[in-house]
Structure formats: structure tokens, C-alpha cells
Design a protein around this motif. Structure first.
Motif, PDB file in Angstrom:
ATOM      1  N   ALA A   1       0.766  -1.118  -0.161  1.00 42.33           N
ATOM      2  CA  ALA A   1       0.153  -0.032   0.130  1.00 42.33           C
ATOM      3  C   ALA A   1       0.736   1.138   0.011  1.00 42.33           C
ATOM      4  O   ALA A   1       1.013   1.973   1.002  1.00 42.33           O
ATOM      5  N   VAL A   2       1.475   1.504  -0.990  1.00 42.67           N
ATOM      6  CA  VAL A   2       2.345   2.711  -1.174  1.00 42.67           C
ATOM      7  C   VAL A   2       1.477   3.835  -1.281  1.00 42.67           C
ATOM      8  O   VAL A   2       0.648   3.766  -2.082  1.00 42.67           O
ATOM      9  N   PRO A   3       1.698   4.784  -0.286  1.00 45.66           N
ATOM     10  CA  PRO A   3       0.938   6.030  -0.270  1.00 45.66           C
ATOM     11  C   PRO A   3       1.077   6.677  -1.755  1.00 45.66           C
ATOM     12  O   PRO A   3       2.134   6.662  -2.419  1.00 45.66           O
ATOM     13  N   PRO A   4      -0.027   7.030  -2.333  1.00 45.65           N
ATOM     14  CA  PRO A   4       0.062   7.880  -3.607  1.00 45.65           C
ATOM     15  C   PRO A   4       0.378   9.209  -3.595  1.00 45.65           C
ATOM     16  O   PRO A   4       0.960   9.751  -2.623  1.00 45.65           O
ATOM     17  N   ALA A   5       0.676   9.808  -4.666  1.00 52.26           N
ATOM     18  CA  ALA A   5       1.400  11.251  -4.753  1.00 52.26           C
ATOM     19  C   ALA A   5       0.378  12.133  -3.819  1.00 52.26           C
ATOM     20  O   ALA A   5       0.908  12.867  -3.047  1.00 52.26           O
ATOM     21  N   ILE A   6      -0.987  11.969  -4.025  1.00 52.01           N
ATOM     22  CA  ILE A   6      -1.726  12.728  -3.061  1.00 52.01           C
ATOM     23  C   ILE A   6      -1.832  12.481  -1.677  1.00 52.01           C
ATOM     24  O   ILE A   6      -2.053  11.225  -1.573  1.00 52.01           O
ATOM     25  N   GLU A   7      -1.666  13.206  -0.750  1.00 60.31           N
ATOM     26  CA  GLU A   7      -1.763  12.799   0.586  1.00 60.31           C
ATOM     27  C   GLU A   7      -3.313  12.575   0.775  1.00 60.31           C
ATOM     28  O   GLU A   7      -4.116  13.508   0.366  1.00 60.31           O
TER      29      GLU A   7
ATOM     30  N   LEU B   1      -6.845  -9.954  -4.842  1.00 58.71           N
ATOM     31  CA  LEU B   1      -7.798  -8.982  -4.236  1.00 58.71           C
ATOM     32  C   LEU B   1      -7.383  -8.203  -2.994  1.00 58.71           C
ATOM     33  O   LEU B   1      -7.860  -7.098  -2.871  1.00 58.71           O
ATOM     34  N   ILE B   2      -6.472  -8.848  -2.417  1.00 56.55           N
ATOM     35  CA  ILE B   2      -5.816  -8.010  -0.964  1.00 56.55           C
ATOM     36  C   ILE B   2      -4.510  -7.896  -1.219  1.00 56.55           C
ATOM     37  O   ILE B   2      -3.615  -8.935  -0.811  1.00 56.55           O
ATOM     38  N   PRO B   3      -3.821  -7.066  -1.721  1.00 58.47           N
ATOM     39  CA  PRO B   3      -2.397  -7.040  -2.086  1.00 58.47           C
ATOM     40  C   PRO B   3      -1.541  -7.102  -0.768  1.00 58.47           C
ATOM     41  O   PRO B   3      -2.013  -6.473   0.260  1.00 58.47           O
ATOM     42  N   GLY B   4      -0.719  -7.896  -0.818  1.00 59.84           N
ATOM     43  CA  GLY B   4       0.188  -7.976   0.670  1.00 59.84           C
ATOM     44  C   GLY B   4      -0.497  -9.257   1.522  1.00 59.84           C
ATOM     45  O   GLY B   4      -0.017  -9.466   2.522  1.00 59.84           O
ATOM     46  N   ASN B   5      -1.768  -9.456   1.097  1.00 63.09           N
ATOM     47  CA  ASN B   5      -2.562 -10.298   2.090  1.00 63.09           C
ATOM     48  C   ASN B   5      -2.778 -10.134   3.569  1.00 63.09           C
ATOM     49  O   ASN B   5      -2.604 -10.907   4.220  1.00 63.09           O
TER      50      ASN B   5
ATOM     51  N   ARG C   1      -5.292   4.076   4.008  1.00 63.93           N
ATOM     52  CA  ARG C   1      -6.219   4.703   3.114  1.00 63.93           C
ATOM     53  C   ARG C   1      -5.947   4.319   1.757  1.00 63.93           C
ATOM     54  O   ARG C   1      -6.819   4.055   1.041  1.00 63.93           O
ATOM     55  N   ALA C   2      -4.657   4.361   1.526  1.00 60.90           N
ATOM     56  CA  ALA C   2      -4.534   3.855   0.225  1.00 60.90           C
ATOM     57  C   ALA C   2      -4.621   2.381  -0.066  1.00 60.90           C
ATOM     58  O   ALA C   2      -4.960   2.188  -1.399  1.00 60.90           O
ATOM     59  N   LEU C   3      -4.473   1.412   1.022  1.00 62.37           N
ATOM     60  CA  LEU C   3      -5.079   0.201   0.770  1.00 62.37           C
ATOM     61  C   LEU C   3      -6.717   0.049   0.432  1.00 62.37           C
ATOM     62  O   LEU C   3      -7.038  -0.759  -0.158  1.00 62.37           O
TER      63      LEU C   3
END
Lengths: 84, 84, 84, 84, 84, 84
Positions: free
Chosen positions: D5-11, F12-16, F27-29
């Protein structure tokens, strides 16, 4: 502590607490905080008046509004431990 | 204590409690409090009658209403510890 | 105890309990109580038949119905402590 | 730990915490994080401006937005133990 | 024990448990049980095929479906104590 | 243990796992797992591209998407005990 969440010009939680004396007041608060999101989204009172004239004659929109109130009330009821 | 949440003219939680004797009564209360939001949103009985005539013939609106009742019931069921 | 929530003519929670033996039966109950809200909203069987003919051919309405069932099931699953 | 879950460019969560001092600030955060999803979905500011002009004149869309805020607020309120 | 909730002809919870080994499998189960409600609502495979052709080309319907899956997943995740 | 929930071809759930280091990553997840449901529903990348072109210009659809993200985030936040 989240310092980024600067309160907007419009008060969003009147009284700044979710605690109410009774379920009735909790319910009224649920309606109120839902309406304040409408107000903070559409800040022009004249436009809000027009929108209100639309949705209060539209069964589908009123039902959607009951969903919002139901979700807000769930939070307020939990905050008050269901007034038990 | 939230003193801003003045109860409106229309009673929103009949009996002013979420506690019911049975799931059946809890379910009836869920339906009732959903309807009271409709009533407090559209206070004109003649308009409400017209809106009801619309939504009770509209499958999509009835389904939306079942969502509202489901959310209200979740709160009431939790308040009653699921009548266990 | 909420004495205002008089059960309506139509039974809303068959068996008057949220407790079921299995997840399968809990799921069936979720579907059933959602349908009973439809029934108590539109009490005319002929109209319900017509509405059913509409929504069972409408992908959007069926998806909305799956939302209702999901919410009802969340409550029933919690009531049964997830059948653990 | 989910490393995908790499944070995107937008916070997405300003301040990177759900904890706020007051319900008012929690509510403001709910509105903010909902808007940031809009921003991260439609990254073109000019298009967002056009979309905003549409939805702030549309009662149904504003009501849908109140549902989003209600759900976000439920999470933030729980995170803050309802500011009790 | 609710004896009224007779399981329907179509299996609604495959495996008759909400417990899964991993979040991935829990997510797959959320999708599956949502689809089984579609199947039990529209039992004609040919009609379902047509409906699928509609909704998989409709962004709004797919988004509505993501809401259903999100709600189902919330229940399954709670049942599994979030696989912690 | 539910053995019927065979993971689909698309992850469906990256990183499981639902566990993330921060609210921002959680949030990114939430956004990511919502998108993966879109992907597993419409597996054709060209059609998905077209659908994306539709919904990112449609305020109503983007608002519906914010509802999905809000629900997914509620689950992820609970899984992480709100990163407290």
C-alpha cells in the motif's frame, strides 16, 4: 493529534459533543449534523433554498436522506452507549 | 452534554428509548423512526401522501428504503445487545 | 422499554429472534427480513408481483438489494457472534 | 505489515492520524478525507472545478455526499472513542 | 433458535462458515456471497447472463457493487478478527 | 475454515493483510482493494479504461466511489485499532 483538520467557518457539530441526554436529542443531533454538511457544501442560502424545494418533493431523495440520518444516528447512539 | 440539539416539534424517537422487548418490536421501531425522518423533512401531510403514492410503486425506492431500515435496525439491535 | 413500537400486522422478524444455527440460516434470515420490509411497505400482493417483475430484470436494483442484504447480514452475524 | 500500500502522490489522510482534539475537528477531518478521494480520483483541477459546479447544484448528489461524510465520521469518532 | 429461516434451494454461504485462512480468501468469500444473492434473486441463468452484460459495462453499477462487497467484507473481516 | 473461497486469478488484497503502518497507507489500501473489485468484475482492460473515462467525469459516480472507500477504510481502520 491531527492539527490539519482546521474547523471550517461553518460549525459542523453544534455544541462540539456527541453526548446528548436522550435518544430524542441524539436523533435531533443526527439530523442537524447531516444538514450542516449540506450547508458547508452549498454555502449560498438562496441555492440551498432551491435545492430544499427540490428534494422535499422527491421521494427518492428523501429516502436517501433517511439513510444519511440513520448512519449519523448509529455513531451518536454508540457515543452515548445507546442511552442505557 | 449537547444542549444545542433541541428536540424538534415532531417526535423523532417514540417512547424516547431504543430498548424494546423483542426483535420484532425493535424492527417495528426501526421502520417507525425512519418514517419520522420523512415526516420531519416533509411536514405537509398532503405532499407526503403524494410521495408515498410514488415510492410504494417504485421498486428502486422501496429497495432504498430497505437499506435505511437495515441501518436503523443495526443500531437498535446493538442497543438491545441483540436481545440475547 | 419502548411501548410505542407496536408490532404491525405483518410479522417482520419471523421466529422473533436473530439467533440462527448456522451462517447459511443467518443469511436466509437476512434475505427474509429485507423482503418483509418490502411486504410491509407495499401491502398489495398484485403490486408487489409487478414490482418484483421490474427489479429482477434490473441489474442496478438487484445490486441495491445486495447492499440491503449485506447490511442485514452484518447485524445477524454480530448477533450470533459470527457463529464462532 | 502491508508493504504494497504505497502512499499515492496525493496525501490522503492529512496529518496521518485519525485522532483529533474535538468532535468538530473530527467532523472537519471526515469532510477533508472524503474530498481527498475525489481529488485522487479526478486529478485534473479544472475538471474537478466543473464537477463541483455540478454537484453543488444537485440535491441528490449533495445528499449522497452527506452519506460519505457520515461513514467517514463513524470511523473517526470510533478512533477517538467518541471524544468521551 | 430461529427455525423459520429455512435455507433456500441455492446455497448462500458456501462452506457454511465466515472463517477463512487469509484476508485474500475472506475477500473472495465477500464477492461470492454477494453474487449468490444475485443468483437467488434472479434464478434464471439466461437472464442473469443478460444482466451481467449490462452491469459490467456500467461504471455506476460496478461502483454500487463495490459498495456491496465492502459491506460484506466488513462482516467477514470482523468474524475473522481481521486475521490478526 | 472456509475452503470454498478459492482465491480468484486477480489478487484482491495486495500483501494479503489489512495491517498497515500508518493511516495514510491504510487509506491507500482502501482505495486499492476497491479498485481491485472493479478489476475482477470487469476483467477487460480496454473496457475498464472506457468506464474510468466515464466515471471520472461524473460527479455522482465519484461520490458513490467515495462511499465505497469510506466503508473499506472503516474495516481497515478497525483492523489496525485505528493506529492508536
Amino acid at each position: 493529534m491531527n492539527a490539519n483538520a482546521v474547523p471550517p467557518a461553518i460549525e459542523l457539530i453544534p455544541g462540539n459533543t456527541l453526548i446528548t441526554k436522550t435518544p430524542e436529542e441524539g436523533r435531533a443531533l443526527a439530523v442537524k449534523i447531516a444538514r450542516l454538511i449540506v450547508k458547508s457544501t452549498q454555502t449560498n442560502p438562496a441555492v440551498r433554498e432551491k435545492l430544499r424545494a427540490v428534494y422535499e418533493q422527491d421521494a427518492g431523495m428523501i429516502i436517501a436522506l433517511t439513510q444519511t440520518v440513520a448512519i449519523e444516528f448509529a455513531t451518536i447512539a454508540a457515543a452515548n452507549n445507546y442511552w442505557k
